[in-house]
Design a protein around this motif. Structure first.
Motif, PDB file in Angstrom:
ATOM      1  N   GLU A 116      40.901  38.626  46.912  1.00 35.47           N
ATOM      2  CA  GLU A 116      41.697  39.492  47.699  1.00 35.47           C
ATOM      3  C   GLU A 116      42.238  38.516  48.987  1.00 35.47           C
ATOM      4  OE1 GLU A 116      38.667  37.519  49.998  1.00 35.47           O
ATOM      5  OE2 GLU A 116      37.958  38.801  48.226  1.00 35.47           O
ATOM      6  N   ALA A 117      43.243  39.332  49.671  1.00 36.75           N
ATOM      7  CA  ALA A 117      43.717  38.555  50.793  1.00 36.75           C
ATOM      8  C   ALA A 117      42.912  38.919  52.138  1.00 36.75           C
ATOM      9  CB  ALA A 117      45.119  38.816  50.922  1.00 36.75           C
ATOM     10  N   THR A 118      42.456  37.786  52.773  1.00 36.58           N
ATOM     11  CA  THR A 118      41.546  38.322  53.977  1.00 36.58           C
ATOM     12  C   THR A 118      42.083  37.516  55.344  1.00 36.58           C
ATOM     13  OG1 THR A 118      39.593  38.301  52.816  1.00 36.58           O
ATOM     14  CG2 THR A 118      39.246  37.938  55.005  1.00 36.58           C
ATOM     15  N   TYR A 119      42.285  38.384  56.379  1.00 38.76           N
ATOM     16  CA  TYR A 119      42.775  37.885  57.595  1.00 38.76           C
ATOM     17  C   TYR A 119      41.851  38.443  58.751  1.00 38.76           C
ATOM     18  CZ  TYR A 119      45.639  36.785  61.664  1.00 38.76           C
ATOM     19  OH  TYR A 119      46.123  36.263  63.142  1.00 38.76           O
ATOM     20  N   VAL A 120      40.942  37.528  58.978  1.00 38.16           N
ATOM     21  CA  VAL A 120      39.875  38.005  60.062  1.00 38.16           C
ATOM     22  C   VAL A 120      39.019  39.114  59.222  1.00 38.16           C
ATOM     23  CG1 VAL A 120      39.213  38.705  62.491  1.00 38.16           C
ATOM     24  CG2 VAL A 120      41.282  37.226  61.739  1.00 38.16           C
ATOM     25  N   ASP A 121      39.136  40.350  59.705  1.00 40.92           N
ATOM     26  CA  ASP A 121      38.294  41.504  59.268  1.00 40.92           C
ATOM     27  C   ASP A 121      39.347  42.514  58.428  1.00 40.92           C
ATOM     28  OD1 ASP A 121      39.608  42.451  61.587  1.00 40.92           O
ATOM     29  OD2 ASP A 121      37.905  43.805  62.030  1.00 40.92           O
ATOM     30  N   ASP A 122      40.728  41.981  58.180  1.00 42.03           N
ATOM     31  CA  ASP A 122      41.590  42.847  57.252  1.00 42.03           C
ATOM     32  C   ASP A 122      41.530  42.313  55.856  1.00 42.03           C
ATOM     33  OD1 ASP A 122      42.337  44.544  59.347  1.00 42.03           O
ATOM     34  OD2 ASP A 122      43.760  43.111  60.277  1.00 42.03           O
ATOM     35  N   ASN A 123      41.319  43.459  54.970  1.00 37.68           N
ATOM     36  CA  ASN A 123      41.424  42.787  53.497  1.00 37.68           C
ATOM     37  C   ASN A 123      42.369  43.535  52.765  1.00 37.68           C
ATOM     38  OD1 ASN A 123      38.336  42.394  54.579  1.00 37.68           O
ATOM     39  ND2 ASN A 123      38.872  40.814  53.022  1.00 37.68           N
ATOM     40  N   VAL A 124      43.053  42.736  51.690  1.00 36.38           N
ATOM     41  CA  VAL A 124      43.847  43.594  50.703  1.00 36.38           C
ATOM     42  C   VAL A 124      43.187  43.020  49.278  1.00 36.38           C
ATOM     43  CG1 VAL A 124      45.962  43.918  49.770  1.00 36.38           C
ATOM     44  CG2 VAL A 124      45.689  43.443  52.052  1.00 36.38           C
ATOM     45  N   PHE A 125      42.810  44.155  48.568  1.00 31.56           N
ATOM     46  CA  PHE A 125      42.267  43.997  47.345  1.00 31.56           C
ATOM     47  C   PHE A 125      43.398  44.461  46.110  1.00 31.56           C
ATOM     48  CE2 PHE A 125      38.695  44.828  50.026  1.00 31.56           C
ATOM     49  CZ  PHE A 125      37.877  43.515  49.744  1.00 31.56           C
ATOM     50  N   PHE A 126      43.580  43.565  45.167  1.00 31.67           N
ATOM     51  CA  PHE A 126      44.578  43.677  44.367  1.00 31.67           C
ATOM     52  C   PHE A 126      43.881  44.335  43.008  1.00 31.67           C
ATOM     53  CE2 PHE A 126      46.851  41.769  40.551  1.00 31.67           C
ATOM     54  CZ  PHE A 126      47.657  42.554  40.626  1.00 31.67           C
ATOM     55  N   ILE A 127      44.539  45.215  42.238  1.00 35.08           N
ATOM     56  CA  ILE A 127      43.999  45.915  40.974  1.00 35.08           C
ATOM     57  C   ILE A 127      45.102  46.160  40.088  1.00 35.08           C
ATOM     58  CG2 ILE A 127      42.926  47.960  40.024  1.00 35.08           C
ATOM     59  CD1 ILE A 127      40.919  46.032  40.955  1.00 35.08           C
ATOM     60  N   CYS A 128      44.791  45.706  39.031  1.00 32.84           N
ATOM     61  CA  CYS A 128      45.924  46.000  37.776  1.00 32.84           C
ATOM     62  C   CYS A 128      45.377  46.219  36.403  1.00 32.84           C
ATOM     63  CB  CYS A 128      46.871  44.846  37.819  1.00 32.84           C
ATOM     64  SG  CYS A 128      46.310  43.214  36.918  1.00 32.84           S
ATOM     65  N   ASP A 129      45.954  46.943  35.551  1.00 36.68           N
ATOM     66  CA  ASP A 129      45.446  47.265  34.407  1.00 36.68           C
ATOM     67  C   ASP A 129      46.891  47.631  33.655  1.00 36.68           C
ATOM     68  OD1 ASP A 129      42.717  47.685  32.790  1.00 36.68           O
ATOM     69  OD2 ASP A 129      44.119  49.381  32.139  1.00 36.68           O
ATOM     70  N   GLU A 130      46.541  47.467  32.237  1.00 40.20           N
ATOM     71  CA  GLU A 130      47.742  47.914  31.346  1.00 40.20           C
ATOM     72  C   GLU A 130      48.294  49.383  31.121  1.00 40.20           C
ATOM     73  OE1 GLU A 130      47.215  46.001  27.623  1.00 40.20           O
ATOM     74  OE2 GLU A 130      47.580  43.918  28.291  1.00 40.20           O
ATOM     75  N   THR A 131      47.057  50.145  31.819  1.00 40.38           N
ATOM     76  CA  THR A 131      47.271  51.682  31.487  1.00 40.38           C
ATOM     77  C   THR A 131      46.995  52.281  32.829  1.00 40.38           C
ATOM     78  OG1 THR A 131      44.866  52.120  31.066  1.00 40.38           O
ATOM     79  CG2 THR A 131      46.330  51.547  29.247  1.00 40.38           C
ATOM     80  N   ALA A 132      47.508  53.506  33.001  1.00 33.28           N
ATOM     81  CA  ALA A 132      47.252  54.260  34.390  1.00 33.28           C
ATOM     82  C   ALA A 132      45.901  54.677  34.526  1.00 33.28           C
ATOM     83  CB  ALA A 132      48.135  55.307  34.419  1.00 33.28           C
ATOM     84  N   GLU A 133      45.339  55.120  33.514  1.00 34.79           N
ATOM     85  CA  GLU A 133      43.804  55.608  33.481  1.00 34.79           C
ATOM     86  C   GLU A 133      42.801  54.149  34.176  1.00 34.79           C
ATOM     87  OE1 GLU A 133      42.874  57.342  29.947  1.00 34.79           O
ATOM     88  OE2 GLU A 133      43.543  59.192  30.581  1.00 34.79           O
ATOM     89  N   GLY A 134      43.190  53.059  33.548  1.00 37.21           N
ATOM     90  CA  GLY A 134      42.439  51.785  33.687  1.00 37.21           C
ATOM     91  C   GLY A 134      42.692  51.360  35.012  1.00 37.21           C
ATOM     92  N   THR A 135      44.058  51.393  35.575  1.00 41.09           N
ATOM     93  CA  THR A 135      44.125  51.142  36.753  1.00 41.09           C
ATOM     94  C   THR A 135      43.519  51.955  38.084  1.00 41.09           C
ATOM     95  OG1 THR A 135      46.579  50.294  36.481  1.00 41.09           O
ATOM     96  CG2 THR A 135      45.985  50.755  38.904  1.00 41.09           C
ATOM     97  N   LEU A 136      43.447  53.360  37.634  1.00 43.79           N
ATOM     98  CA  LEU A 136      42.820  54.363  38.606  1.00 43.79           C
ATOM     99  C   LEU A 136      41.425  53.961  38.448  1.00 43.79           C
ATOM    100  CD1 LEU A 136      42.686  56.663  40.500  1.00 43.79           C
ATOM    101  CD2 LEU A 136      42.996  58.125  38.322  1.00 43.79           C
ATOM    102  N   GLN A 137      40.744  53.721  37.380  1.00 42.67           N
ATOM    103  CA  GLN A 137      39.288  53.888  37.570  1.00 42.67           C
ATOM    104  C   GLN A 137      38.752  52.254  38.046  1.00 42.67           C
ATOM    105  OE1 GLN A 137      36.900  54.891  33.756  1.00 42.67           O
ATOM    106  NE2 GLN A 137      38.618  56.677  33.320  1.00 42.67           N
ATOM    107  N   LYS A 138      39.578  51.363  37.826  1.00 39.95           N
ATOM    108  CA  LYS A 138      39.224  50.139  38.381  1.00 39.95           C
ATOM    109  C   LYS A 138      39.246  50.198  39.860  1.00 39.95           C
ATOM    110  CE  LYS A 138      40.572  46.740  34.838  1.00 39.95           C
ATOM    111  NZ  LYS A 138      41.466  45.684  34.497  1.00 39.95           N
ATOM    112  N   ALA A 139      40.258  50.836  40.484  1.00 38.43           N
ATOM    113  CA  ALA A 139      40.404  50.942  41.968  1.00 38.43           C
ATOM    114  C   ALA A 139      39.110  51.834  42.328  1.00 38.43           C
ATOM    115  CB  ALA A 139      41.672  51.834  42.259  1.00 38.43           C
ATOM    116  N   ARG A 140      38.828  52.887  41.503  1.00 42.13           N
ATOM    117  CA  ARG A 140      37.310  53.645  42.038  1.00 42.13           C
ATOM    118  C   ARG A 140      36.288  52.811  42.018  1.00 42.13           C
ATOM    119  NH1 ARG A 140      36.444  58.410  38.595  1.00 42.13           N
ATOM    120  NH2 ARG A 140      34.932  58.830  39.943  1.00 42.13           N
ATOM    121  N   CYS A 141      36.396  51.929  40.836  1.00 43.16           N
ATOM    122  CA  CYS A 141      35.027  51.175  41.098  1.00 43.16           C
ATOM    123  C   CYS A 141      34.983  50.344  42.107  1.00 43.16           C
ATOM    124  CB  CYS A 141      35.111  50.401  39.635  1.00 43.16           C
ATOM    125  SG  CYS A 141      33.527  49.170  39.338  1.00 43.16           S
TER     126      CYS A 141
END
Length: 218
Positions: free
Chosen positions: A77-102
């Protein structure tokens, strides 16, 4: 490690304790996310600019190994003090959504163990989703069925992850899905265009200039 809430604002020892607790919770998120295969390696070549590479080359999934850069960096992830950005990707739309939920569930659970609670108010914790390919329209319709779209974390009966592995149940948490998000003063949007951020900065500059010009030239 568990932080006590309702600490007095501006307390220097409290800030130190918060930073220690926050890093402890973030380390736990990294560990669990790695076990769930939610971290990625970016492959790069020092002689090739990143924008000249395809997504498959960056993620090391190009069918031609000679096109993959010799160096790799694991991305959590990218962290600045207490601000975070998490990156998720997958080859399918369903995989991207479920990874984000997880991942959302992992963050909510591990931060909760440390006595920290996600602020899911608008403008605080939000998700930007780019769903492409088969099933993407159906998924967007499902997300918008109850008004403004929200990303819901996994409950006690989570779906199966793309690799065919069922993730462990985690407490449900949800956040809004937005087209753009302001992070560290910059506006990020779903398609990666800098136009919205440029307009916002130009408007802010014009307002500041108008205030100064009124004092200087009048």
């Amino acid at each position: 490690m568990h932080a006590i809430r309702w600490a007095r604002q501006g307390c220097n020892p409290g800030s130190i304790i918060f930073n220690i607790t926050y890093e402890y919770a973030l380390a736990a998120v990294r560990t669990v996310a790695a076990k769930e295969n939610l971290t990625y390696e970016l492959h790069w070549d020092p002689e090739t600019p990143p924008w000249a590479l395809t997504p498959h080359q960056l993620l090391g999934s190009d069918p031609h190994p000679e096109n993959i850069g010799p160096n790799a960096t694991r991305i959590h992830e990218a962290t600045y003090v207490d601000d975070n950005v998490f990156f998720i990707c997958d080859e399918t739309a369903e995989g991207t959504l479920q990874k984000a939920r997880c991942l959302l569930s992992i963050v909510g659970q591990e931060f909760g163990k440390a006595g920290l609670q996600l602020n899911t108010d608008p403008g605080k914790t939000e998700a930007i989703l780019s769903l492409r390919g088969p099933s993407s329209r159906r998924l967007w319709r499902q997300l918008r069925e109850q008004g403004l779209p929200r990303l819901h974390g996994m409950d006690g009966n989570p779906p199966v992850l793309p690799q065919g592995r069922a993730s462990t149940g985690r407490p449900a948490v949800s956040c809004g899905i937005v087209d753009s998000y302001r992070h560290l003063g910059s506006i990020k949007n779903e398609n990666g265009s800098p136009l919205q951020d440029s307009k916002a900065r130009a408007n802010a500059m014009f307002i500041t200039y108008t205030q100064l010009a009124h004092r200087v030239f009048c």
